[in-house]
Design a protein around this motif. Structure first.
Motif, PDB file in Angstrom:
ATOM      1  N   TYR A  48       0.838  -1.191   0.000  1.00 31.08           N
ATOM      2  CA  TYR A  48       0.000   0.000   0.000  1.00 31.08           C
ATOM      3  C   TYR A  48       0.880   1.251   0.000  1.00 31.08           C
ATOM      4  CZ  TYR A  48      -3.344   3.485   1.749  1.00 31.08           C
ATOM      5  OH  TYR A  48      -4.115   4.606   1.925  1.00 31.08           O
ATOM      6  N   ARG A  49       0.654   2.120  -0.956  1.00 30.24           N
ATOM      7  CA  ARG A  49       1.392   3.390  -1.102  1.00 30.24           C
ATOM      8  C   ARG A  49       2.905   3.171  -1.248  1.00 30.24           C
ATOM      9  NH1 ARG A  49      -0.406   7.225   3.677  1.00 30.24           N
ATOM     10  NH2 ARG A  49       1.302   8.440   2.790  1.00 30.24           N
ATOM     11  N   ILE A  50       3.302   2.063  -1.831  1.00 27.85           N
ATOM     12  CA  ILE A  50       4.724   1.781  -1.989  1.00 27.85           C
ATOM     13  C   ILE A  50       5.380   2.775  -2.941  1.00 27.85           C
ATOM     14  CG2 ILE A  50       4.542   0.189  -3.948  1.00 27.85           C
ATOM     15  CD1 ILE A  50       6.763  -0.337  -0.846  1.00 27.85           C
ATOM     16  N   ASP A  51       4.565   3.464  -3.750  1.00 32.21           N
ATOM     17  CA  ASP A  51       5.116   4.455  -4.676  1.00 32.21           C
ATOM     18  C   ASP A  51       5.429   5.780  -3.996  1.00 32.21           C
ATOM     19  OD1 ASP A  51       2.433   4.914  -4.192  1.00 32.21           O
ATOM     20  OD2 ASP A  51       2.100   5.867  -6.133  1.00 32.21           O
ATOM     21  N   SER A  52       4.981   5.966  -2.754  1.00 32.57           N
ATOM     22  CA  SER A  52       5.204   7.251  -2.091  1.00 32.57           C
ATOM     23  C   SER A  52       5.698   7.139  -0.658  1.00 32.57           C
ATOM     24  CB  SER A  52       3.903   8.068  -2.096  1.00 32.57           C
ATOM     25  OG  SER A  52       2.854   7.368  -1.430  1.00 32.57           O
ATOM     26  N   LEU A  53       5.770   5.939  -0.107  1.00 32.34           N
ATOM     27  CA  LEU A  53       6.204   5.754   1.269  1.00 32.34           C
ATOM     28  C   LEU A  53       6.988   4.450   1.368  1.00 32.34           C
ATOM     29  CD1 LEU A  53       5.803   7.184   4.039  1.00 32.34           C
ATOM     30  CD2 LEU A  53       3.974   5.568   4.493  1.00 32.34           C
ATOM     31  N   PRO A  54       8.241   4.523   1.825  1.00 29.27           N
ATOM     32  CA  PRO A  54       9.006   5.675   2.272  1.00 29.27           C
ATOM     33  C   PRO A  54       9.122   6.775   1.211  1.00 29.27           C
ATOM     34  CG  PRO A  54      10.141   3.650   2.858  1.00 29.27           C
ATOM     35  CD  PRO A  54       9.017   3.272   1.932  1.00 29.27           C
ATOM     36  N   LEU A  55       9.472   7.974   1.696  1.00 26.45           N
ATOM     37  CA  LEU A  55       9.439   9.148   0.823  1.00 26.45           C
ATOM     38  C   LEU A  55      10.497   9.105  -0.267  1.00 26.45           C
ATOM     39  CD1 LEU A  55       8.833  12.077   3.349  1.00 26.45           C
ATOM     40  CD2 LEU A  55       7.163  10.790   2.006  1.00 26.45           C
ATOM     41  N   GLY A  56      11.585   8.419  -0.032  1.00 29.75           N
ATOM     42  CA  GLY A  56      12.667   8.415  -1.021  1.00 29.75           C
ATOM     43  C   GLY A  56      13.616   7.264  -0.779  1.00 29.75           C
ATOM     44  N   TYR A 103       4.443  -3.904  13.189  1.00 32.59           N
ATOM     45  CA  TYR A 103       5.072  -2.653  12.763  1.00 32.59           C
ATOM     46  C   TYR A 103       6.567  -2.868  12.528  1.00 32.59           C
ATOM     47  CZ  TYR A 103       6.741   2.179  12.963  1.00 32.59           C
ATOM     48  OH  TYR A 103       7.344   3.380  12.672  1.00 32.59           O
ATOM     49  N   TRP A 104       7.201  -3.626  13.401  1.00 29.06           N
ATOM     50  CA  TRP A 104       8.636  -3.897  13.294  1.00 29.06           C
ATOM     51  C   TRP A 104       8.970  -4.518  11.945  1.00 29.06           C
ATOM     52  CZ3 TRP A 104      11.308  -8.110  16.832  1.00 29.06           C
ATOM     53  CH2 TRP A 104      12.690  -8.094  16.601  1.00 29.06           C
ATOM     54  N   HIS A 105       8.269  -5.582  11.584  1.00 29.42           N
ATOM     55  CA  HIS A 105       8.579  -6.231  10.320  1.00 29.42           C
ATOM     56  C   HIS A 105       8.105  -5.410   9.132  1.00 29.42           C
ATOM     57  CE1 HIS A 105       8.248  -9.420   7.127  1.00 29.42           C
ATOM     58  NE2 HIS A 105       9.465  -9.603   7.565  1.00 29.42           N
ATOM     59  N   LEU A 106       6.971  -4.748   9.258  1.00 33.10           N
ATOM     60  CA  LEU A 106       6.476  -3.899   8.173  1.00 33.10           C
ATOM     61  C   LEU A 106       7.493  -2.825   7.826  1.00 33.10           C
ATOM     62  CD1 LEU A 106       4.235  -2.750   6.291  1.00 33.10           C
ATOM     63  CD2 LEU A 106       3.438  -1.437   8.272  1.00 33.10           C
ATOM     64  N   ASN A 107       8.043  -2.199   8.841  1.00 34.39           N
ATOM     65  CA  ASN A 107       8.979  -1.102   8.628  1.00 34.39           C
ATOM     66  C   ASN A 107      10.188  -1.546   7.814  1.00 34.39           C
ATOM     67  OD1 ASN A 107       9.973   1.630   9.242  1.00 34.39           O
ATOM     68  ND2 ASN A 107      11.503   0.551  10.433  1.00 34.39           N
ATOM     69  N   TRP A 108      10.788  -2.681   8.196  1.00 34.23           N
ATOM     70  CA  TRP A 108      11.979  -3.135   7.483  1.00 34.23           C
ATOM     71  C   TRP A 108      11.621  -3.846   6.179  1.00 34.23           C
ATOM     72  CZ3 TRP A 108      16.021  -0.667   8.518  1.00 34.23           C
ATOM     73  CH2 TRP A 108      16.242  -0.169   9.800  1.00 34.23           C
ATOM     74  N   SER A 109      10.372  -4.305   6.052  1.00 36.54           N
ATOM     75  CA  SER A 109       9.943  -4.893   4.779  1.00 36.54           C
ATOM     76  C   SER A 109       9.891  -3.844   3.683  1.00 36.54           C
ATOM     77  CB  SER A 109       8.557  -5.526   4.925  1.00 36.54           C
ATOM     78  OG  SER A 109       8.590  -6.660   5.750  1.00 36.54           O
ATOM     79  N   ARG A 110       9.597  -2.609   4.038  1.00 33.83           N
ATOM     80  CA  ARG A 110       9.436  -1.568   3.027  1.00 33.83           C
ATOM     81  C   ARG A 110      10.662  -0.675   2.879  1.00 33.83           C
ATOM     82  NH1 ARG A 110       3.556  -0.111   2.214  1.00 33.83           N
ATOM     83  NH2 ARG A 110       4.372   1.924   1.581  1.00 33.83           N
ATOM     84  N   PHE A 111      11.589  -0.720   3.827  1.00 37.34           N
ATOM     85  CA  PHE A 111      12.665   0.270   3.851  1.00 37.34           C
ATOM     86  C   PHE A 111      13.631   0.117   2.681  1.00 37.34           C
ATOM     87  CE2 PHE A 111      16.592   2.228   5.475  1.00 37.34           C
ATOM     88  CZ  PHE A 111      16.083   3.476   5.798  1.00 37.34           C
ATOM     89  N   GLY A 112      14.039  -1.117   2.380  1.00 36.89           N
ATOM     90  CA  GLY A 112      14.898  -1.323   1.218  1.00 36.89           C
ATOM     91  C   GLY A 112      16.347  -1.605   1.530  1.00 36.89           C
ATOM     92  N   VAL A 113      16.612  -2.419   2.572  1.00 42.68           N
ATOM     93  CA  VAL A 113      17.990  -2.804   2.896  1.00 42.68           C
ATOM     94  C   VAL A 113      18.073  -4.318   3.037  1.00 42.68           C
ATOM     95  CG1 VAL A 113      18.639  -0.630   3.989  1.00 42.68           C
ATOM     96  CG2 VAL A 113      17.534  -2.407   5.358  1.00 42.68           C
ATOM     97  N   ARG A 114      19.303  -4.829   2.986  1.00 40.39           N
ATOM     98  CA  ARG A 114      19.492  -6.282   2.921  1.00 40.39           C
ATOM     99  C   ARG A 114      19.131  -6.990   4.218  1.00 40.39           C
ATOM    100  NH1 ARG A 114      24.413  -4.097   4.250  1.00 40.39           N
ATOM    101  NH2 ARG A 114      25.973  -5.375   5.342  1.00 40.39           N
TER     102      ARG A 114
END
Length: 668
Positions: A32-40, A138-149
């Motif tokens: 959801y909103r992966i095109d705008s969040l995270p912001l960059g 929230y913990w897993h969601l945050n790192w699932s979307r952040f974009g690091v290994r």
């Protein structure tokens, strides 16, 4: 019997539908909103983007040395996603979200396997409960979307331990081979995965010790896991042997054994989370109060039967990952311990399900009339708690966290926008960027690794072609380079602003000023002084903010120089204030400012022919300086040898500094 078979099939279908629904819920949260969040991009995700672009250009390293060294698997996964969806910030986050979604069924299967010889309610519903916890965490969601290994670690932990435990339970050789393969591949993900081999060893010990005696086949199975994992790891292992510093560089950098950080990292789950707004709401624990209560309940119930191998393994898994976070100093604890997410979810599932079962059993014996109301009441309470958890996760991630206006800066949205802008400029256009350093991975990635772009720090200098060879665009960040646009309009009145960046606090983040081809720069130093150093550098003149000063004031000196040839050396410019003998030092030097040009942001090795570098120096006049006339001197030398670049006069080398002129220090 037929009725039982139908019931079993119905249960299997119900569980399958529920699992698909949980995966769908996880997919919603992660897409959801992966095109705008995270912001960059931010720094680290953009670095992986740079890696992936490099891979697509034909570079296939086994280990990425930039950014303190990184295991390669996530970068190769990202390159694959770039092939499918095109290189973009959104694709980085999409690849990360894909890994996060895969972790949900992996959690289900590892929990189902670990609980396969446990309490009936855990065997039946533990996997679904744990998968649901991870899906709405929230913990897993945050790192699932952040974009690091790091997001790969919980996935590989779940897969590896599922294969291990199922292999131990069934004895199938193929499962041990697959476990070794998953374990070896996990070492290509992130430093935290280096704990997984040790956990596999503990898993073998706990299970086989409980099931004594240990057979020859058990030893062969263990050897299979070790052998296959070593074989898969061999290419990266050979790299570490031949580059010994690479293995521990990042660990050495972040390892801190400090009581304050140790306790903070251990408490991040329940009582106080990470403080970096880039990755979370500062101070938010990884678990909300409802999940924390179930988590502590699961810990207690696990300790009550800690001799069971799966329970002991679960606590070892959790403790090992938390220990990694505890010795990481100021680094993000929730990231270092991300491999513990499936274990935490299992403990939460145990806290909810086992407490229900134990209380029911007690009521059936001591208060049978209360059993039915309790059963439905507890089920309703757990359901409401999960709904609450899902809502809080949604609210915190999609509403509260994005409302922080500083996320624009934390995610370097403006820098990424500069990269995208210069990527689309014509190939033959000359580009200067100020004051952002081109080495920023956000700019590199979003510019498509565009070559030939130059950057300088407009706070302290400026780079001006005497005559533009092609259309030349300056991209200036006015909030940081406050004088850049004004100077451009003075030096190149032929130019104009042609583009603006995204708004930040209602102002454009950057301005693009385009100068036409063959435009001559109007450079006129207030003091014209021409001097040449070794046929390499010529001084055109200088500016002073004023001619007379008081003791304690600063001299603002601006030098104008350009290259006569391309240089490989990086020279340091020195500027001195020289007068009568200083009684305090016994020397004639009263003040100085030494620096590589542009405070190292535009070193002499980067100078191009035809460019004038406008460089600023600040010389502090001591408060006890006597009134009188002082000489301003300058020269160039190599650091650290201090070898001076000779100045030429009538073609002959001359030692010593150049006297620019004089300044007056007045009686205070």
């Amino acid at each position: 019997m037929d009725g039982d078979i139908v019931t079993d099939k119905q249960n299997a279908w119900i569980k399958a539908v529920l699992l698909v629904g949980i995966i769908g819920l996880a997919a919603f949260f992660r897409l959801y909103r992966i095109d705008s969040l995270p912001l960059g991009d931010s720094y680290d995700p953009a670095f992986y983007g740079v890696d992936a672009l490099s891979i697509l250009k034909g570079n296939y390293p086994i280990f990425f040395e930039g950014n303190f060294g990184r295991e390669p698997l996530f970068s190769y996964l990202l390159a694959f996603f770039f092939l499918l969806f095109g290189p973009s910030t959104q694709t980085i986050h999409l690849a990360s979200a894909f890994v996060g979604i895969l972790t949900i069924p992996a959690t289900y299967w590892v929990v189902k396997e670990l609980f396969s010889e446990d309490e009936e309610i855990l065997k039946e519903w533990g996997g679904l409960a744990a998968a649901l916890v991870v899906a709405i965490s929230y913990w897993h969601l945050n790192w699932s979307r952040f974009g690091v290994r790091a997001v790969l670690v919980p996935l590989f932990a779940a897969v590896t331990f599922y294969l291990l435990w199922r292999g131990l339970r069934t004895g199938k050789r193929s499962l041990f081979i697959a476990c070794g393969g998953a374990l070896g591949l996990s070492l290509y993900t992130y430093q935290a995965a280096r704990l997984l081999p040790l956990l596999v060893v503990f898993g073998f010990i706990y299970y086989l010790w409980d099931r004594r005696p240990i057979s020859r086949q058990d030893c062969l199975n263990f050897a299979l896991v070790v052998g296959v994992s070593c074989l898969v790891f061999a290419p990266l292992g050979y790299y570490f042997i031949t580059h010994p510093g690479s293995f521990s560089e990042r660990i050495d950098q972040v390892f801190v054994l400090d009581v304050k950080y140790f306790l903070r990292s251990l408490l991040f789950l329940n009582f106080g989370g990470d403080t970096k707004p880039l990755v979370t709401i500062p101070g938010r624990p990884a678990l909300n109060p409802f999940l924390s209560l179930l988590f502590f309940g699961g810990i207690g119930l696990t300790l009550a039967r800690v001799k069971k191998p799966n329970r002991l393994f679960l606590l070892t898994w959790l403790g090992g990952m938390l220990l990694l976070a505890a010795v990481a100093g100021k680094e993000t604890a929730s990231k270092r311990a991300v491999g513990a997410i499936p274990a935490v979810a299992m403990l939460i599932a145990m806290g909810g399900l086992l407490s229900w079962q134990k209380m029911r059993e007690w009521l059936l014996v001591h208060r049978p009339g209360f059993e039915k109301p309790f059963r439905y009441g507890w089920a309703a309470l757990l359901s409401l708690g999960m709904v609450y958890t899902g809502w809080v996760t949604y609210r915190d991630y999609f509403i509260i966290w994005p409302s922080d206006p500083d996320l624009f800066t934390h995610f370097q949205v403006g820098v990424s926008a500069i990269g995208r802008y210069i990527k689309d400029l014509p190939a033959d256009e000359e580009i200067y960027v100020s004051p952002e350093y081109l080495g920023s991975p956000c700019m590199l990635f979003n510019s498509g690794l565009r070559e030939g772009v130059k950057s300088y720090n407009g706070r302290v200098c400026m780079v001006i072609p005497l005559e533009t060879r092609a259309k030349t665009t300056y991209v200036v960040v006015p909030n940081d380079d406050k004088q850049g646009l004004e100077l451009l309009e003075a030096y190149f009145p032929q130019g104009e602003v042609v583009a603006e960046g995204p708004l930040h606090y209602n102002l454009p983040y950057f301005l693009a000023y385009r100068v036409p081809e063959e435009a001559s720069a109007l450079i006129a130093p207030s003091h014209v002084v021409e001097a040449v150093w070794a046929d390499k550098i010529v001084l055109l003149g200088y500016d002073l903010d004023k001619e007379a000063y008081q003791p304690g004031e600063t001299i603002q000196l601006t030098l104008y120089y350009r290259a006569l040839e391309r240089m490989t050396e990086n020279y340091t410019v020195y500027t001195h204030l020289v007068g009568s003998v200083n009684p305090a030092t016994g020397e004639t030097l009263w003040g100085q400012d030494d620096s590589e040009p542009c405070r190292q942001f535009y070193r002499t090795s980067a100078w191009d022919l035809g460019e004038v570098v406008r460089d600023q120096f600040v010389i502090v006049i001591p408060a006890d300086a006597p009134p009188g006339t002082f000489d301003l001197q300058m020269g160039l030398y190599l650091w650290p040898s201090m070898e001076q670049l000779p100045r030429l006069e009538e073609g002959q080398p001359v030692a010593g500094p150049l006297i620019l002129g004089q300044v007056a220090v007045m009686q205070p």
